[in-house]
Enzyme design. Structure first.
Site, PDB file in Angstrom:
ATOM      1  N   ASP A  41      30.570  21.860  33.406  1.00 17.98           N
ATOM      2  CA  ASP A  41      31.100  23.318  32.926  1.00 17.98           C
ATOM      3  C   ASP A  41      31.933  23.164  31.429  1.00 17.98           C
ATOM      4  O   ASP A  41      31.808  24.056  30.841  1.00 17.98           O
ATOM      5  CB  ASP A  41      32.232  23.674  33.987  1.00 17.98           C
ATOM      6  CG  ASP A  41      31.118  24.275  35.236  1.00 17.98           C
ATOM      7  OD1 ASP A  41      29.894  24.272  35.161  1.00 17.98           O
ATOM      8  OD2 ASP A  41      31.677  24.782  36.100  1.00 17.98           O
ATOM      9  N   SER A  88      31.766  39.805  35.719  1.00 20.89           N
ATOM     10  CA  SER A  88      32.344  38.468  35.452  1.00 20.89           C
ATOM     11  C   SER A  88      33.924  38.787  35.245  1.00 20.89           C
ATOM     12  O   SER A  88      34.562  39.719  35.555  1.00 20.89           O
ATOM     13  CB  SER A  88      31.842  37.489  34.313  1.00 20.89           C
ATOM     14  OG  SER A  88      32.227  36.309  33.998  1.00 20.89           O
ATOM     15  N   LEU A  89      34.585  37.676  34.751  1.00 25.75           N
ATOM     16  CA  LEU A  89      35.916  37.856  34.144  1.00 25.75           C
ATOM     17  C   LEU A  89      36.112  37.378  32.841  1.00 25.75           C
ATOM     18  O   LEU A  89      35.525  36.243  32.339  1.00 25.75           O
ATOM     19  CB  LEU A  89      36.901  37.140  35.190  1.00 25.75           C
ATOM     20  CG  LEU A  89      37.074  37.792  36.668  1.00 25.75           C
ATOM     21  CD1 LEU A  89      37.759  36.764  37.266  1.00 25.75           C
ATOM     22  CD2 LEU A  89      37.998  39.033  36.561  1.00 25.75           C
ATOM     23  N   GLU A 119      45.954  35.280  42.124  1.00 26.09           N
ATOM     24  CA  GLU A 119      45.080  34.717  43.205  1.00 26.09           C
ATOM     25  C   GLU A 119      44.462  33.470  42.745  1.00 26.09           C
ATOM     26  O   GLU A 119      44.323  33.417  41.384  1.00 26.09           O
ATOM     27  CB  GLU A 119      44.328  35.907  43.712  1.00 26.09           C
ATOM     28  CG  GLU A 119      44.352  37.100  43.355  1.00 26.09           C
ATOM     29  CD  GLU A 119      43.387  38.058  43.991  1.00 26.09           C
ATOM     30  OE1 GLU A 119      42.309  37.807  44.140  1.00 26.09           O
ATOM     31  OE2 GLU A 119      43.840  39.288  44.095  1.00 26.09           O
ATOM     32  N   LYS A 121      41.341  31.183  41.483  1.00 25.16           N
ATOM     33  CA  LYS A 121      40.057  31.730  41.068  1.00 25.16           C
ATOM     34  C   LYS A 121      39.143  30.493  41.912  1.00 25.16           C
ATOM     35  O   LYS A 121      39.319  29.648  41.398  1.00 25.16           O
ATOM     36  CB  LYS A 121      39.929  31.239  39.590  1.00 25.16           C
ATOM     37  CG  LYS A 121      38.818  31.823  39.107  1.00 25.16           C
ATOM     38  CD  LYS A 121      38.545  31.903  37.494  1.00 25.16           C
ATOM     39  CE  LYS A 121      37.133  32.532  37.046  1.00 25.16           C
ATOM     40  NZ  LYS A 121      36.261  31.499  37.327  1.00 25.16           N
ATOM     41  N   ARG A 142      25.678  37.888  43.031  1.00 23.91           N
ATOM     42  CA  ARG A 142      25.965  38.550  41.860  1.00 23.91           C
ATOM     43  C   ARG A 142      24.717  38.816  41.059  1.00 23.91           C
ATOM     44  O   ARG A 142      24.713  40.143  40.374  1.00 23.91           O
ATOM     45  CB  ARG A 142      26.970  38.010  41.211  1.00 23.91           C
ATOM     46  CG  ARG A 142      27.485  39.002  40.255  1.00 23.91           C
ATOM     47  CD  ARG A 142      28.805  37.948  39.402  1.00 23.91           C
ATOM     48  NE  ARG A 142      28.087  36.895  38.702  1.00 23.91           N
ATOM     49  CZ  ARG A 142      28.888  36.028  37.963  1.00 23.91           C
ATOM     50  NH1 ARG A 142      30.147  36.478  37.559  1.00 23.91           N
ATOM     51  NH2 ARG A 142      28.233  34.867  37.345  1.00 23.91           N
TER      52      ARG A 142
HETATM   53  N1  LIG Z   1      27.085  23.837  33.731  1.00 19.72           N
HETATM   54  C1  LIG Z   1      26.219  24.840  33.423  1.00 19.72           C
HETATM   55  O1  LIG Z   1      25.496  24.512  32.820  1.00 19.72           O
HETATM   56  C2  LIG Z   1      27.036  26.302  33.402  1.00 19.72           C
HETATM   57  C3  LIG Z   1      26.214  27.306  32.942  1.00 19.72           C
HETATM   58  C4  LIG Z   1      26.522  28.623  33.099  1.00 19.72           C
HETATM   59  C5  LIG Z   1      27.785  28.929  33.599  1.00 19.72           C
HETATM   60  N2  LIG Z   1      28.645  27.788  33.819  1.00 19.72           N
HETATM   61  C6  LIG Z   1      29.906  28.133  34.442  1.00 19.72           C
HETATM   62  O2  LIG Z   1      30.121  29.194  35.014  1.00 19.72           O
HETATM   63  C7  LIG Z   1      31.165  29.700  34.564  1.00 19.72           C
HETATM   64  C8  LIG Z   1      31.048  31.283  34.187  1.00 19.72           C
HETATM   65  O3  LIG Z   1      30.620  31.903  35.373  1.00 19.72           O
HETATM   66  P1  LIG Z   1      31.030  33.343  35.801  1.00 19.72           P
HETATM   67  O4  LIG Z   1      30.339  34.434  34.809  1.00 19.72           O
HETATM   68  O5  LIG Z   1      30.738  33.323  36.968  1.00 19.72           O
HETATM   69  O6  LIG Z   1      32.349  33.676  35.262  1.00 19.72           O
HETATM   70  P2  LIG Z   1      33.759  32.940  35.754  1.00 19.72           P
HETATM   71  O7  LIG Z   1      33.563  31.817  36.808  1.00 19.72           O
HETATM   72  O8  LIG Z   1      34.531  32.498  34.614  1.00 19.72           O
HETATM   73  O9  LIG Z   1      34.508  34.375  36.252  1.00 19.72           O
HETATM   74  C9  LIG Z   1      34.111  35.249  37.179  1.00 19.72           C
HETATM   75  C10 LIG Z   1      34.070  34.987  38.687  1.00 19.72           C
HETATM   76  O10 LIG Z   1      35.197  34.525  39.129  1.00 19.72           O
HETATM   77  C11 LIG Z   1      34.862  34.452  40.538  1.00 19.72           C
HETATM   78  N3  LIG Z   1      36.263  34.521  41.283  1.00 19.72           N
HETATM   79  C12 LIG Z   1      36.793  33.716  41.877  1.00 19.72           C
HETATM   80  N4  LIG Z   1      38.052  33.945  42.454  1.00 19.72           N
HETATM   81  C13 LIG Z   1      38.231  35.284  42.279  1.00 19.72           C
HETATM   82  C14 LIG Z   1      39.169  36.061  42.693  1.00 19.72           C
HETATM   83  N5  LIG Z   1      40.418  35.794  43.315  1.00 19.72           N
HETATM   84  N6  LIG Z   1      39.043  37.465  42.088  1.00 19.72           N
HETATM   85  C15 LIG Z   1      38.065  37.897  41.474  1.00 19.72           C
HETATM   86  N7  LIG Z   1      36.882  36.939  40.936  1.00 19.72           N
HETATM   87  C16 LIG Z   1      37.063  35.689  41.276  1.00 19.72           C
HETATM   88  C17 LIG Z   1      34.040  35.566  40.906  1.00 19.72           C
HETATM   89  O11 LIG Z   1      32.819  34.985  41.326  1.00 19.72           O
HETATM   90  C18 LIG Z   1      33.722  35.946  39.437  1.00 19.72           C
HETATM   91  O12 LIG Z   1      32.314  36.725  39.527  1.00 19.72           O
HETATM   92  C19 LIG Z   1      32.006  29.154  33.446  1.00 19.72           C
HETATM   93  O13 LIG Z   1      33.091  28.545  33.960  1.00 19.72           O
HETATM   94  C20 LIG Z   1      30.950  28.252  33.044  1.00 19.72           C
HETATM   95  O14 LIG Z   1      31.423  26.795  32.729  1.00 19.72           O
HETATM   96  C21 LIG Z   1      28.052  26.482  33.940  1.00 19.72           C
END
Ligand SMILES: NC(=O)c1ccc[n+]([C@@H]2O[C@H](COP(=O)([O-])OP(=O)(O)OC[C@H]3O[C@@H](n4cnc5c(N)ncnc54)[C@H](O)[C@@H]3O)[C@@H](O)[C@H]2O)c1
Ligand SMILES: [Zn+2]
Length: 710
Positions: A41, A88-89, A119, A121, A142
């Site tokens: 990540d 997302s956030l 809270e 994450k 999602r």
């Molecule tokens: N390794 C890879 O190739 C790769 C590829 C794409 C994305 N990613 C990873 O995915 C992440 C991005 O993903 P994302 O778009 O889901 O964004 P994110 O994980 O940064 O944030 C949004 C998500 O947080 C989650 N969440 C957890 N606790 C929560 C709470 N208490 N309230 C609300 N939401 C909560 C929800 O699922 C929400 O959709 C990044 O950290 C990235 O590193 C990795």
């Protein structure tokens, strides 16, 4: 709180930008489909930030495939529409960024936010669970935010998502599905038992498990609700949910029987000010390593429904919530080799040697591997890319090999066939392998160490001999060497009269070694040769070392509080052994060293206050090498010919100097013998004074005899 690494990949031109977009798309597609991305990540986030930075500078070049501004980087798909988009956030990485964000939110709604929900994450994947009249109906991912995939088939193995709610309501519960650490371990064990490849980390495990169909085995995950919304026919809930503060929505959902984070150490709490939020953020950050599940940050939400409504949402993220990211604690690196260490009780424990990788601000080069069965169960191989986890003070661990990155060049990990410490057989009947010599294995090692060249230097007492002595029950610690009798030795295999007499003479000589070597022979952790010399020179007698408390020990150059405490504790354990050595007539003083003032005297108080006393109390200024740092290189000759490096260093320190192994601006003198190489050149370059061994011998002549074989 640890500073966040939110650096970005640097993209120099259009081609680099296009390649980055391509790489990110491939990674995100793999990540959201099966969890099998080639990037960890942290690497993905660096890439994504680099892409965003390039786009900010070159808005006219933005490619349609860019992940910027899209839910799931635009990579995920689905055919079940969401009633309200699943977003997302946005992220912040520091207290300053968080304060800036809250200020802009308050400007937007035109009033201060007085209630924040803080809270965890949760590090899994977002899902929506629909219930109709209290019965589970559908589980949806999602996806791209507007539509997700139906994964209802998997719901039965999701802990925390009941089949029936406590009330017959129609509602959509949203939350995160993840694998707890236990579920991850169990899941991987079951998978590998069925010939499957292990998941690289819990998040991949959860993603893969949710999508898998027709598996011959069951792997559990856990659901944590963090929100709820009404569905078209929710009736009066439509209005209630629209007006309840977020925190009360969570309590309501929990009351329906759905799992939330409420029961955990990082349960959502309400905060009234930015300072209170920050305090909770810090608290959650420091709890992270001890949690039974993974979190990658803290989510902070405006709690009141009116605040949320008026703030509204963008296309990718709501404006009333923010993710306060914690540093990445997982990185992919290579497994180079496996070391087998033998503990005090003979347990043989494997340890992974990794290509060093920086995780959360510290360099990780090793990771624990519990036991051989653990290696087999996780199907680890040498050369594997592995996912390494390190948070807080915990010992780094390998989560799993990243199987989809295998090249075919990986090789099996060899298990030792005999004890790596003493060569005995290994008892493999339990999960933790053990040397059949048990505690004696350690004994062999510690006696061999004590007899070694830089400690008591007992000639003729190699490891094989030590094994013989231990097995015959003649030594239970190295003090017993000094009371060995001639007949006892003669009775051993391959011990003739000559070798017996030679050994006894060598042992007798060892009795007169200086305190620094006797102390070193004790094998106190963290006190090797040079530290032992410093301790011995400072205290001059074993009595004083043993009497020293944590504070006094810290007066020795290079001993901090932690080490001092560890040394004091270990010396307490070693007291009986030291008594035995004293009784056997082993020397307990350091020739040439003057003891520090007695505790409680005025002099002592003075010594404690200043730093003068450190190293060589009192006598420092009259010694020929006082204040000098001396390096030795090349072959010694003349009077110094027979001295090992360690003995040379001892000599330097007896004469008041500090020995060092590398030449620098701070070096006062280089003793360069025959075949001196790069150190000599460097000393010449730096203008460091150089002496040949004979000149040096003259300078320190008076100290040559002391402490050597008497
Ligand atoms: N390794 C890879 O190739 C790769 C590829 C794409 C994305 N990613 C990873 O995915 C992440 C991005 O993903 P994302 O778009 O889901 O964004 P994110 O994980 O940064 O944030 C949004 C998500 O947080 C989650 N969440 C957890 N606790 C929560 C709470 N208490 N309230 C609300 N939401 C909560 C929800 O699922 C929400 O959709 C990044 O950290 C990235 O590193 C990795
Ligand atoms: Zn052993």
């Amino acid at each position: 709180m640890v500073a966040m690494t939110n650096s970005a990949a640097v993209l120099a031109d259009t081609a680099a930008y296009a390649a980055a977009v391509e790489q990110a798309s491939v990674a995100a597609a793999a990540y959201y489909a099966t969890g099998e991305s080639a990037l960890d990540d942290d690497a993905y986030d660096r890439l994504a930030r680099g892409i965003a930075a390039y786009e900010a500078d070159h808005p006219e070049e933005v490619l349609a495939a860019s992940p910027t501004g899209k839910v799931a980087g635009g990579a995920a798909v689905g055919d079940v529409p969401h009633t309200v988009p699943m977003l997302s956030l946005d992220n912040v990485f520091s207290a300053e960024q968080f304060a800036t964000w809250t200020a802009s939110l308050e400007r937007r709604i035109g009033r201060p936010v007085t209630a924040w929900s803080v809270e965890p994450k949760l590090d899994g994947l977002a899902v929506a669970a629909r219930y109709r009249d209290g019965r589970f109906e559908r589980l949806i991912t999602r996806g791209d935010g507007t539509a997700g995939e139906d994964v209802s088939h998997a719901a039965g193995a999701v802990v925390g998502l009941p089949e029936r709610l406590a009330e017959p309501v129609t509602i959509e519960v949203r939350g995160e599905i993840l694998m707890t650490n236990d579920q991850f371990d169990q899941g991987n064990a079951i998978r590998t038992e069925h010939g499957g490849a292990p998941f690289a980390n819990p998040r991949n495990g959860a993603a893969g498990t949710l999508r898998a169909k027709d598996r011959a085995y069951r792997v559990e995950t856990t659901f944590f609700a963090y929100g709820a919304l009404p569905l078209p026919d929710s009736g009066e809930l439509v209005e209630t949910l629209a007006e309840l503060p977020h925190s009360e929505v969570l309590s309501y959902v929990a009351g329906l029987g759905v799992h939330t984070a409420a029961g955990t150490d990082v349960a959502p709490v309400l905060a009234a000010t930015v300072e209170e939020v920050q305090a909770r953020v810090d608290a959650i950050g420091s709890l992270r390593a001890t949690l039974p599940f993974g979190i990658d940050g803290i989510v902070i939400k405006a709690d009141l429904a009116a605040d949320q409504r008026e703030a509204g949402s963008g296309t990718r993220a709501p404006r009333w919530a923010i993710a306060y990211k914690l540093p990445a604690v997982e990185k992919i690196t290579r497994l180079l080799s496996v070391e087998w260490n033998v503990g005090r009780t003979g347990i043989i424990a494997p340890r992974a040697v990794l290509e060093p990788v920086v995780i959360d601000g510290s360099t990780v080069g090793y990771a624990t591997l519990h036991n051989p069965a653990d290696i087999t169960r996780r199907d680890l191989r040498l050369g594997d890319q592995v996912m390494v986890y390190k948070a807080g003070d915990i010992i780094p661990r390998i989560e799993a090999p990243v199987v989809h990155l295998r090249t075919g060049d990986e090789t099996p990990i060899d298990f030792p066939e005999s004890c790596p410490q003493c060569g005995s057989e290994i008892d493999t009947s339990e999960q933790r392998w053990r040397c059949t010599r048990g505690r004696n294995c350690r004994l062999v090692a510690s006696v061999s160490y004590a007899a070694g060249r830089d400690q008591l230097d007992i000639e003729g007492l190699g490891a094989t001999r030590v094994v013989q002595l231990v097995d015959a029950g003649l030594v239970a610690d190295f003090a017993d060497l000094f009371t060995l009798e001639r007949e006892q030795l003669l009775a051993l295999d391959r011990m003739g009269e000559t070798s017996t007499d030679n050994l006894l003479a060598a042992i007798d000589t060892a009795r007169t070694r200086p305190l620094s070597r006797v102390f070193c022979a004790l094998g106190v952790r963290g006190t090797g040769r040079s530290m032992s010399r410093r301790i011995a020179r400072y205290f001059a007698t074993m009595d004083r070392i043993v009497a020293a408390d944590v504070e006094t020990l810290q007066r020795v150059d290079g001993i901090g509080k932690e080490k001092a405490a560890a040394v004091v504790a270990e010396l307490v354990e070693l007291a009986p052994l030291i008594d035995k050595l004293v009784a056997a007539g082993v020397s307990m003083t350091e020739p040439g060293a003057t003891p520090p003032p007695e505790p409680g005297t005025e002099e002592e108080a003075a010594a404690g206050a200043g730093t003068e006393a450190v190293g060589d109390a009192g006598t420092g200024s009259t010694l020929p090498l006082a204040g000098m740092t001396v390096v030795v290189t090349g072959a010694m000759s003349g009077a110094l010919e027979k001295l090992s490096r360690n003995q040379m260093n001892e000599l330097i320190e007896r004469a008041g100097g500090k020995s060092s192994s590398s030449v620098s601006k701070r070096t006062s003198l280089l003793v360069a013998g025959d075949k001196a190489g790069s150190k000599r050149t460097k000393a010449e370059d730096l203008g460091v004074r150089i002496a040949v061994p004979e000149e040096f011998a003259e300078l320190v002549g008076a100290f040559l005899a002391v402490g050597e074989d008497a």
